[in-house]
Design a protein around this motif. Structure first.
Motif, PDB file in Angstrom:
ATOM      1  N   GLY A  41       0.817  -1.212   0.000  1.00  0.00           N
ATOM      2  CA  GLY A  41       0.000   0.000   0.000  1.00  0.00           C
ATOM      3  C   GLY A  41       0.847   1.256   0.000  1.00  0.00           C
ATOM      4  N   ASN A  42       1.917   1.248   0.793  1.00  0.00           N
ATOM      5  CA  ASN A  42       2.824   2.393   0.849  1.00  0.00           C
ATOM      6  C   ASN A  42       3.426   2.683  -0.520  1.00  0.00           C
ATOM      7  OD1 ASN A  42       2.307   1.638   3.523  1.00  0.00           O
ATOM      8  ND2 ASN A  42       4.278   2.393   4.234  1.00  0.00           N
ATOM      9  N   LEU A  43       3.894   1.625  -1.179  1.00  0.00           N
ATOM     10  CA  LEU A  43       4.501   1.777  -2.498  1.00  0.00           C
ATOM     11  C   LEU A  43       3.495   2.336  -3.502  1.00  0.00           C
ATOM     12  CD1 LEU A  43       6.572  -1.524  -2.622  1.00  0.00           C
ATOM     13  CD2 LEU A  43       7.518   0.796  -2.615  1.00  0.00           C
ATOM     14  N   GLN A  44       2.275   1.900  -3.380  1.00  0.00           N
ATOM     15  CA  GLN A  44       1.219   2.376  -4.277  1.00  0.00           C
ATOM     16  C   GLN A  44       1.000   3.878  -4.088  1.00  0.00           C
ATOM     17  OE1 GLN A  44      -2.441  -0.073  -4.569  1.00  0.00           O
ATOM     18  NE2 GLN A  44      -3.551   1.783  -4.109  1.00  0.00           N
ATOM     19  N   LEU A  45       0.967   4.332  -2.841  1.00  0.00           N
ATOM     20  CA  LEU A  45       0.761   5.753  -2.558  1.00  0.00           C
ATOM     21  C   LEU A  45       1.916   6.604  -3.073  1.00  0.00           C
ATOM     22  CD1 LEU A  45      -0.611   5.478   1.087  1.00  0.00           C
ATOM     23  CD2 LEU A  45      -1.895   6.279  -0.900  1.00  0.00           C
ATOM     24  N   VAL A  46       3.137   6.126  -2.852  1.00  0.00           N
ATOM     25  CA  VAL A  46       4.315   6.868  -3.302  1.00  0.00           C
ATOM     26  C   VAL A  46       4.358   6.919  -4.829  1.00  0.00           C
ATOM     27  CG1 VAL A  46       6.850   6.862  -3.371  1.00  0.00           C
ATOM     28  CG2 VAL A  46       5.647   6.421  -1.215  1.00  0.00           C
ATOM     29  N   ALA A  47       4.063   5.801  -5.480  1.00  0.00           N
ATOM     30  CA  ALA A  47       4.084   5.742  -6.936  1.00  0.00           C
ATOM     31  C   ALA A  47       3.053   6.694  -7.547  1.00  0.00           C
ATOM     32  CB  ALA A  47       3.828   4.321  -7.412  1.00  0.00           C
ATOM     33  N   ALA A  48       1.943   6.877  -6.856  1.00  0.00           N
ATOM     34  CA  ALA A  48       0.886   7.774  -7.338  1.00  0.00           C
ATOM     35  C   ALA A  48       1.127   9.221  -6.908  1.00  0.00           C
ATOM     36  CB  ALA A  48      -0.468   7.301  -6.822  1.00  0.00           C
ATOM     37  N   ASP A  49       2.269   9.464  -6.253  1.00  0.00           N
ATOM     38  CA  ASP A  49       2.636  10.799  -5.777  1.00  0.00           C
ATOM     39  C   ASP A  49       1.627  11.349  -4.769  1.00  0.00           C
ATOM     40  OD1 ASP A  49       4.493  12.863  -5.729  1.00  0.00           O
ATOM     41  OD2 ASP A  49       3.431  14.057  -7.224  1.00  0.00           O
ATOM     42  N   LEU A  50       1.052  10.421  -3.974  1.00  0.00           N
ATOM     43  CA  LEU A  50       0.114  10.814  -2.932  1.00  0.00           C
ATOM     44  C   LEU A  50       0.763  10.844  -1.557  1.00  0.00           C
ATOM     45  CD1 LEU A  50      -2.972   8.716  -4.101  1.00  0.00           C
ATOM     46  CD2 LEU A  50      -2.610  11.177  -4.394  1.00  0.00           C
ATOM     47  N   ALA A  51       1.961  10.284  -1.454  1.00  0.00           N
ATOM     48  CA  ALA A  51       2.699  10.272  -0.196  1.00  0.00           C
ATOM     49  C   ALA A  51       4.178  10.471  -0.473  1.00  0.00           C
ATOM     50  CB  ALA A  51       2.478   8.954   0.547  1.00  0.00           C
ATOM     51  N   ARG A  52       4.851  11.095   0.471  1.00  0.00           N
ATOM     52  CA  ARG A  52       6.293  11.249   0.382  1.00  0.00           C
ATOM     53  C   ARG A  52       6.952   9.990   0.949  1.00  0.00           C
ATOM     54  NH1 ARG A  52       4.357  16.446   1.483  1.00  0.00           N
ATOM     55  NH2 ARG A  52       5.397  18.150   0.373  1.00  0.00           N
ATOM     56  N   PRO A  53       8.012   9.515   0.328  1.00  0.00           N
ATOM     57  CA  PRO A  53       8.646   8.284   0.808  1.00  0.00           C
ATOM     58  C   PRO A  53       9.554   8.514   2.016  1.00  0.00           C
ATOM     59  CG  PRO A  53       9.813   9.102  -1.105  1.00  0.00           C
ATOM     60  CD  PRO A  53       8.629  10.005  -0.925  1.00  0.00           C
ATOM     61  N   LEU A  54       9.557   7.555   2.903  1.00  0.00           N
ATOM     62  CA  LEU A  54      10.520   7.493   4.013  1.00  0.00           C
ATOM     63  C   LEU A  54      11.320   6.217   3.817  1.00  0.00           C
ATOM     64  CD1 LEU A  54       8.492   8.551   7.200  1.00  0.00           C
ATOM     65  CD2 LEU A  54      10.467   9.738   6.223  1.00  0.00           C
ATOM     66  N   LYS A  55      12.561   6.368   3.374  1.00  0.00           N
ATOM     67  CA  LYS A  55      13.387   5.199   3.092  1.00  0.00           C
ATOM     68  C   LYS A  55      14.415   4.940   4.187  1.00  0.00           C
ATOM     69  CE  LYS A  55      12.983   5.498  -1.953  1.00  0.00           C
ATOM     70  NZ  LYS A  55      13.718   5.576  -3.234  1.00  0.00           N
ATOM     71  N   THR A  56      15.081   5.987   4.636  1.00  0.00           N
ATOM     72  CA  THR A  56      16.102   5.853   5.677  1.00  0.00           C
ATOM     73  C   THR A  56      15.996   7.042   6.629  1.00  0.00           C
ATOM     74  OG1 THR A  56      17.828   7.135   4.550  1.00  0.00           O
ATOM     75  CG2 THR A  56      17.625   4.791   3.952  1.00  0.00           C
ATOM     76  N   SER A  57      16.813   7.024   7.665  1.00  0.00           N
ATOM     77  CA  SER A  57      16.820   8.122   8.636  1.00  0.00           C
ATOM     78  C   SER A  57      17.246   9.442   8.001  1.00  0.00           C
ATOM     79  CB  SER A  57      17.737   7.785   9.813  1.00  0.00           C
ATOM     80  OG  SER A  57      19.056   7.532   9.370  1.00  0.00           O
ATOM     81  N   ALA A  58      17.865   9.367   6.823  1.00  0.00           N
ATOM     82  CA  ALA A  58      18.256  10.590   6.118  1.00  0.00           C
ATOM     83  C   ALA A  58      17.024  11.396   5.689  1.00  0.00           C
ATOM     84  CB  ALA A  58      19.106  10.238   4.902  1.00  0.00           C
ATOM     85  N   ASP A  59      15.870  10.745   5.639  1.00  0.00           N
ATOM     86  CA  ASP A  59      14.636  11.429   5.245  1.00  0.00           C
ATOM     87  C   ASP A  59      13.926  12.097   6.410  1.00  0.00           C
ATOM     88  OD1 ASP A  59      14.888  10.556   2.564  1.00  0.00           O
ATOM     89  OD2 ASP A  59      14.017   8.613   3.096  1.00  0.00           O
TER      90      ASP A  59
END
Length: 260
Positions: free
Chosen positions: A211-229
């Motif tokens: 679900g998270n990937l779907q939201l990010v791919a649709a530009d509906l959510a900002r991704p959190l990948k690592t602590s750098a984010d």
């Protein structure tokens, strides 16, 4: 009718629950401005916590991975360092980790429940729920004492979590999961969404994140990948708080002007 009202009032007073109607000065403006706010808000615990809204919603799957559990702790700790209130739903899994991390950081947290506030559910989290009250947090619901939880109630309570928060952070969410409805409400309310996604394409941490990937791919959510984010996360949270506060002033001005 008066007798019924007195019994209704006494049933809530028995548990230290306050009923706050929409339009009351105690009703959080950040919630009032969102689509379909509850007509009545019930709160048990630290009532003054409502003055600290908006907080930050941290939610996710009940079937949380080990990596997801650790990520929840790290993100929650970072938000708590800034003195912000954590909003979640007391469910097993991600919600539990968010609440517990908040308490361990001596921060405040709100549990938004899908039933009346005479007792917190699930039973497995009864001790955690009471600790939330003991440490200056609160339980919140749109339902009166005696109202059981129905399936749709868990979906609808997500709009309250969104309304009380400047930003929603989705730790893990499968497609068509209840967590995804949090994103739906956030989109309608115009509140930012962050979603935890794998830091590498093959998902080495085995995150439950379709679900998270779907939201990010649709530009509906900002991704959190690592602590750098996390720095960007905090910038967006503060920008959202600032915007909500500005809109709150306009909202109140419009109401006051309509009364005179």
């Amino acid at each position: 009718s008066l007798d019924n009202a007195e019994r209704y009032y006494d049933s809530h007073l028995k548990y230290g629950i306050e009923a706050i109607p929409f339009g009351d000065r105690k009703y959080p403006i950040c919630l009032a401005m969102t689509p379909n706010p509850p007509a009545m808000l019930y709160i048990r615990g630290n009532e003054s916590i409502l003055k600290e809204m908006p907080g930050v919603a941290i939610v996710g799957s009940r079937q949380v991975s080990r990596a997801g559990e650790e990520i929840t702790k790290r993100i929650t700790s970072r938000v708590c360092e800034k003195g912000l209130v954590i909003v979640s739903g007391l469910a097993i899994g991600t919600d539990t980790n968010a609440h517990m991390t908040s308490l361990n950081a001596n921060a405040k947290t709100i549990a938004v429940l899908a039933h009346g506030l005479e007792v917190a559910k699930p039973k497995q989290n009864a001790r955690l729920a009471n600790e939330i009250l003991d440490k200056g947090g609160a339980w919140i619901s749109e339902y009166p004492v005696g109202r059981p939880a129905f399936k749709q109630s868990f979906v609808q309570r997500n709009r309250i979590q969104v309304g009380l928060s400047a930003t929603s952070i989705l730790i893990e969410a499968a497609k068509d999961s209840g967590t995804m409805t949090q994103a739906d409400f956030a989109i309608k309310a115009g509140r930012p969404i962050f979603a935890v996604v794998p830091h590498k394409q093959h998902n080495p941490l085995n995150l439950n994140c379709e679900g998270n990937l779907q939201l990010v791919a649709a530009d509906l959510a900002r991704p959190l990948k690592t602590s750098a984010d996390y720095d960007e996360l905090m910038i967006v949270i503060y920008d959202s708080i600032k915007r909500i506060n500005e809109y709150s002033k306009m909202y109140l001005e419009n109401i006051n002007n309509s009364l005179f």
